[in-house]
Design a protein around this motif. Structure first.
Motif, PDB file in Angstrom:
ATOM      1  N   SER A   1      -6.057  42.256  33.199  1.00  0.00           N
ATOM      2  CA  SER A   1      -5.671  41.899  31.836  1.00  0.00           C
ATOM      3  C   SER A   1      -6.807  41.110  31.204  1.00  0.00           C
ATOM      4  O   SER A   1      -7.731  40.677  31.894  1.00  0.00           O
ATOM      5  N   PHE A   2      -6.715  40.919  29.895  1.00  0.00           N
ATOM      6  CA  PHE A   2      -7.704  40.080  29.225  1.00  0.00           C
ATOM      7  C   PHE A   2      -7.125  39.581  27.906  1.00  0.00           C
ATOM      8  O   PHE A   2      -6.130  40.117  27.422  1.00  0.00           O
ATOM      9  N   VAL A   3      -7.776  38.531  27.371  1.00  0.00           N
ATOM     10  CA  VAL A   3      -7.333  38.000  26.080  1.00  0.00           C
ATOM     11  C   VAL A   3      -8.302  38.485  25.027  1.00  0.00           C
ATOM     12  O   VAL A   3      -9.510  38.527  25.263  1.00  0.00           O
ATOM     13  N   ILE A   4      -7.774  38.888  23.879  1.00  0.00           N
ATOM     14  CA  ILE A   4      -8.655  39.353  22.814  1.00  0.00           C
ATOM     15  C   ILE A   4      -8.292  38.649  21.511  1.00  0.00           C
ATOM     16  O   ILE A   4      -7.111  38.389  21.244  1.00  0.00           O
ATOM     17  N   GLY A   5      -9.307  38.325  20.735  1.00  0.00           N
ATOM     18  CA  GLY A   5      -9.088  37.626  19.475  1.00  0.00           C
ATOM     19  C   GLY A   5      -8.968  38.596  18.311  1.00  0.00           C
ATOM     20  O   GLY A   5      -9.421  39.732  18.391  1.00  0.00           O
ATOM     21  N   ASP A   6      -8.327  38.159  17.231  1.00  0.00           N
ATOM     22  CA  ASP A   6      -8.156  38.975  16.045  1.00  0.00           C
ATOM     23  C   ASP A   6      -8.873  38.292  14.878  1.00  0.00           C
ATOM     24  O   ASP A   6      -8.410  37.258  14.370  1.00  0.00           O
TER      25      ASP A   6
END
Lengths: 187, 566, 187
Positions: free
Chosen positions: C8-13
């Motif tokens: 998994s990973f975190v992604i910014g908007d």
């Protein structure tokens, strides 16, 4: 314009012959001779089955590909009416997977290659319209119900033209209450 | 009816038949029919591929077939949609039949089948008013203890609407196994010689005795599903079975209540298994005879539509193996009855001369026309066989009239209960055919699906059981248990689960019940009570499944990680 | 969801992010709570405030950038010390093993790795044989020790960060694409 393969849920019977056709054409016929564990089985299209739908979903080869824009290592490019992934450049960052609104990209293991710590190496995998394969996309050719079609620029434009003609005819007939024109019927 | 005629029907009633998973090539005809505007009514407890594209889906509760069929007949009659002329001229027993279906109002059937009464009415109207209408039925009809009654019930529908004797009409059994029709045609049935000539008919018996030069018994033999009983429980020594010669069949995988089957195979004095690959039955056999596969041998297959088709050798078989006909001939010779056939055509010629309805189907003719549907009585090339039966409403009875049979519905034997609150039905999945003796050895098909298979279950039930997609679960019945993977799907209704029967580990026939239809002797594979249990330790379960798989493969002499022959 | 195969990973908007840096602060805090006794107030902070994700300003706006837990991770593959490995599908740095060679930093195409000073019990730890502070390669570890999941995602007041389960999302998007095919059958 890029070409693409399109599935028709009215004809699909969910048999997944397309998925096998895809693997065989990309891995080569030698997969029937080698140790079954020494090749990878990664179809580039996915059979989707919901309560009332069965249809394979694959890359639409967008004109402004979101995956290509998202790729941080320039591994995605366009060529020969299609969007392609250079898998040697790909680092499996999943940015394209996240960017694609159709879920057409997945990350798959590469046979016989490992990362430095021994874990599996995975890179992006998606439809390449069977680049370099005589006869065009294998999925289209192997489907027993002809539920898959390769859509080209010409066809897409023809289709729009046909639909405009039909629309004009039926509007005309409605206004002048004439029924001389046959509606031509939907395909 | 012939398979190619399907697509030209105006209406298709698909009853307990899931073409896309069991015969994709027949399913293709259904899809094509749809494209040509054919109306489709699909009766199935699951949303199958055919249900998906149907005009009316009768999503009945498992085990309610006859109630639904009788209610359709009730509507057709009450609403004046029956073909009275056909009934009068070509049938008998209609008044008695009416008395039975009288009670089967759509409202009554709705209670049993969970299909709304109005939907039943619409389906009956659609079937009766779109001629020619064809009925296809599959194992969803035949694998119940009330199977033959439902087949007759479907025939009643076709009779009362005059849907017999022309192209694209009638009722079509789409068989459960490869070349089942052929096996029956050739007399691999306990009650008949080749060509459906009864063993109890003295004239037939005499004919075969004369042709073969041996005395033949006048009693009906033992159906396969009675074998365990005849080995394990038969009191009369004379009737007990001591030797069991099995070929092209894997009863230790495909028969119900496998624990009993294994016991029977182990207690039987002598078991011979003849097959193209090792299978579960082979593990209990005393002698294994390796046979050739299609492509390595030649002969005749019969399609579900009575069509004889040639199969041809394309590769030479490798290793110490022989085609089935040669093995049989050699065993027969060794047992004191010499068989000296030179090739399959010689056998075929002997056979067709003994079977009047096959006499015209020469190799030459099958070769030329691709398929010859029996009856084909004349050897001249003009007799191309019979695409559909009962032409002009002339039936194969003494007075050429068809007979209505009305029977009352009764529920399956083992209903859901407190301990086993769900129902289990065995089903097919495309890619793996039957017990997968063949397809399990095809590597790409194995890539697509492998052990321990899936148990199809509604998302609501998954929530209740707190199980997720891909999780290993335990499925249990009174007779046994197995481990399989959870597949939540909105295509099944809550309370019912479905499993394919080809898996060695996710082997649902450990659970099924050996309750037979009194006439066909087919077991009630499509209904028994079961329970699904969550397995807390998933890591253990994954390991356990892997170990079991490796164990079975090792027992069968398959090298780990390799196909059977690589 | 099927058995998990991808990290998994975190992604910014970038469309939602206002550049408030709440994510950075939250990241710093959770990673120093135990080892450096950082609490809710400024007074408890005795070590440099350094996060593992980076609020990045660019021509069109701003957004946080962090590790994508690549499936063929360049950082992992270049690490000569074997300090980076894949544990339960995530790319993890062993702070003890890291010698601060900066290879991973250069290999990462996203700038998701920096060298951070190594602190313990609120004090910077010196290198052995020198008074210089010991450093280590630091990057997003998805807050693996926190049951609520990544602190940045929870801290963002504008929901500009998202924890991505790539496989589950791909399946969902597949279903949407299949539904779309149903509506664009071959008229």
């Amino acid at each position: 314009m890029n070409y693409f393969v399109k599935g028709n849920p009215d004809l699909c019977i969910g048999c997944r012959t397309c998925m096998i056709g895809c693997v065989v054409v990309h891995e080569g016929k030698h997969i029937f001779e080698i140790d079954p564990d020494s090749y990878t089985f990664h179809p580039k299209l996915h059979m989707v089955k919901t309560a009332r739908l069965s249809v394979p979903v694959q890359c639409k080869h967008c004109e402004n590909p979101a995956c290509m824009a998202a790729c941080g290592v320039n591994a995605i490019y366009q060529e020969d009416h299609r969007v392609l992934i250079h898998t040697e450049t790909c680092i499996g960052c999943k940015a394209c997977m996240d960017a694609c609104p159709f879920g057409a990209i997945d990350m798959v293991t590469v046979a016989g290659v490992r990362q430095k710590d021994g874990s599996e190496k995975k890179v992006a995998n998606k439809c390449d319209l069977c680049q370099g394969v005589a006869g065009g996309p294998a999925c289209v050719r192997v489907c027993p119900t002809q539920a898959l079609t390769l859509v080209t620029e010409e066809e897409l434009e023809d289709l729009a033209k046909r639909k405009r003609m039909e629309s004009a005819r039926s509007t005309f007939c409605e206004v002048y209450h004439c029924d001389e024109f046959s509606y031509g019927g939907r395909e | 009816m012939g398979i190619p005629e399907i697509e030209d029907a105006k209406c298709l009633l698909c009853f307990g038949y899931n073409g896309a998973d069991s015969h994709p090539i027949v399913a293709r005809r259904i899809v094509r029919g749809r494209q040509k505007g054919m109306k489709i009514i699909c009766a199935d407890p699951r949303v199958t591929e055919t249900a998906r594209i149907s005009d009316i889906h009768l999503q009945l509760k498992g085990g309610s077939n006859l109630a639904l069929v009788n209610a359709m007949a009730n509507v057709i009659w009450k609403e004046g949609l029956a073909d009275e002329k056909f009934i009068q001229e070509h049938t008998k027993g209609f008044d008695e039949f009416l008395k039975v279906i009288e009670n089967y109002t759509p409202e009554y059937a709705a209670e049993i089948s969970q299909v709304p009464a109005e939907t039943i009415r619409q389906a009956a109207r659609m079937y009766a008013t779109n001629k020619p209408a064809m009925i296809l039925y599959g194992m969803g009809v035949c694998q119940f203890s009330q199977a033959v009654d439902v087949v007759k019930g479907l025939a009643n529908l076709a009779l009362m609407t005059g849907n017999f004797g022309g192209p694209s009409m009638g009722i079509g059994p789409v068989r459960g196994q490869n070349n089942v029709q052929g096996a029956c045609d050739m007399g691999a049935l306990p009650n008949s010689y080749p060509g459906y000539q009864s063993v109890t008919d003295p004239a037939s018996r005499e004919k075969f005795e004369k042709a073969w030069g041996v005395p033949l018994p006048d009693k009906v033999g033992c159906p396969i599903t009675h074998v365990p009983y005849r080995i394990l429980q038969e009191k009369e020594e004379r009737k007990r079975i001591h030797a069991y010669y099995i070929f092209g069949e894997d009863p230790a995988q495909s028969d119900p209540d496998l624990a009993e089957v294994r016991e029977a195979l182990d207690k039987c004095d002598f078991v011979i298994m003849q097959d193209i690959y090792m299978n579960k039955t082979g593990l209990h056999a005393d002698v294994i005879l390796p046979a050739t596969a299609w492509g390595e041998n030649e002969g005749v297959y019969t399609c579900a539509d009575r069509g004889f088709q040639r199969v041809r050798k394309v590769v030479e078989p490798e290793g110490d193996l022989k085609p089935d006909w040669q093995i049989i001939a050699e065993i027969s010779t060794a047992m004191g009855y010499p068989m000296n056939y030179k090739n399959t055509e010689e056998i075929w010629n002997e056979l067709i001369d003994l079977c009047p309805s096959f006499t015209g189907a020469t190799y030459e003719k099958i070769e030329k026309y691709g398929s010859v549907q029996w009856p084909c009585r004349d050897k001249s090339m003009e007799d191309k066989g019979t695409p559909y039966l009962h032409k002009d409403g002339i039936f194969a009875t003494k007075d050429h009239k068809a007979l209505f049979y009305g029977t009352d519905w009764h529920p399956p034997l083992e209903m859901e209960n407190e301990e086993y609150p769900m129902s289990l039905s065995t089903v097919r999945e495309v890619g793996h055919y039957s017990v997968r003796t063949m397809t399990g050895n095809c590597r790409t098909l194995r890539n697509l699906e492998d052990e321990p298979g899936w148990v199809q279950i509604s998302p609501q039930d998954c929530q209740k059981l707190k199980i997720q997609k891909g999780e290993l679960v335990k499925v249990l019945s009174k007779r046994g248990y197995c481990i399989s993977r959870c597949l939540p799907t909105e295509r099944v209704k809550p309370g019912a689960v479905y499993m394919t029967y080809q898996w060695w580990i996710g082997s649902c026939n450990e659970l099924t019940i050996a309750h037979l239809d009194p006439i066909s002797n087919t077991p009630e594979y499509k209904y028994c009570a079961c329970r699904v249990e969550k397995i807390q330790d998933q890591e253990w379960a994954e390991r356990h499944v892997k170990e079991m798989y490796n164990d079975i493969r090792t027992q069968m002499g398959i090298q780990p990680g390799k196909g059977a022959r690589s | 969801m099927m058995k998990k195969e991808l990290g998994s990973f975190v992604i910014g908007d970038g469309r939602r992010c206002t550049g408030c840096k709440a994510c950075e602060l939250a990241c710093f805090m959770v990673h120093n709570q135990k080892s450096n006794h950082v609490g809710m107030t400024v007074g408890t902070v005795g070590v440099p405030v350094v996060p593992r994700l980076y609020l990045t300003r660019f021509e069109q706006g701003c957004m946080p950038i962090q590790c994508k837990h690549c499936e063929d991770a360049p950082c992992l593959n270049v690490c000569s010390k074997g300090a980076i490995s894949r544990i339960e599908h995530q790319v993890v740095v062993d702070e003890q093993l890291c010698i601060g060679c900066k290879d991973c930093m250069q290999a990462c195409p996203f700038g998701a790795i920096t060298l951070l000073p190594y602190a313990k019990d609120g004090c910077l730890v010196p290198q052995s044989g020198s008074s210089e502070t010991k450093v280590f390669a630091a990057k997003c570890d998805l807050c693996k020790d926190i049951p609520q999941g990544p602190a940045c995602v929870n801290a963002c007041p504008h929901q500009a960060l998202r924890l991505v389960d790539p496989e589950a999302e791909r399946e969902e998007k597949n279903i949407k694409a299949a539904n779309a095919l149903f509506y664009m059958k071959n008229w």
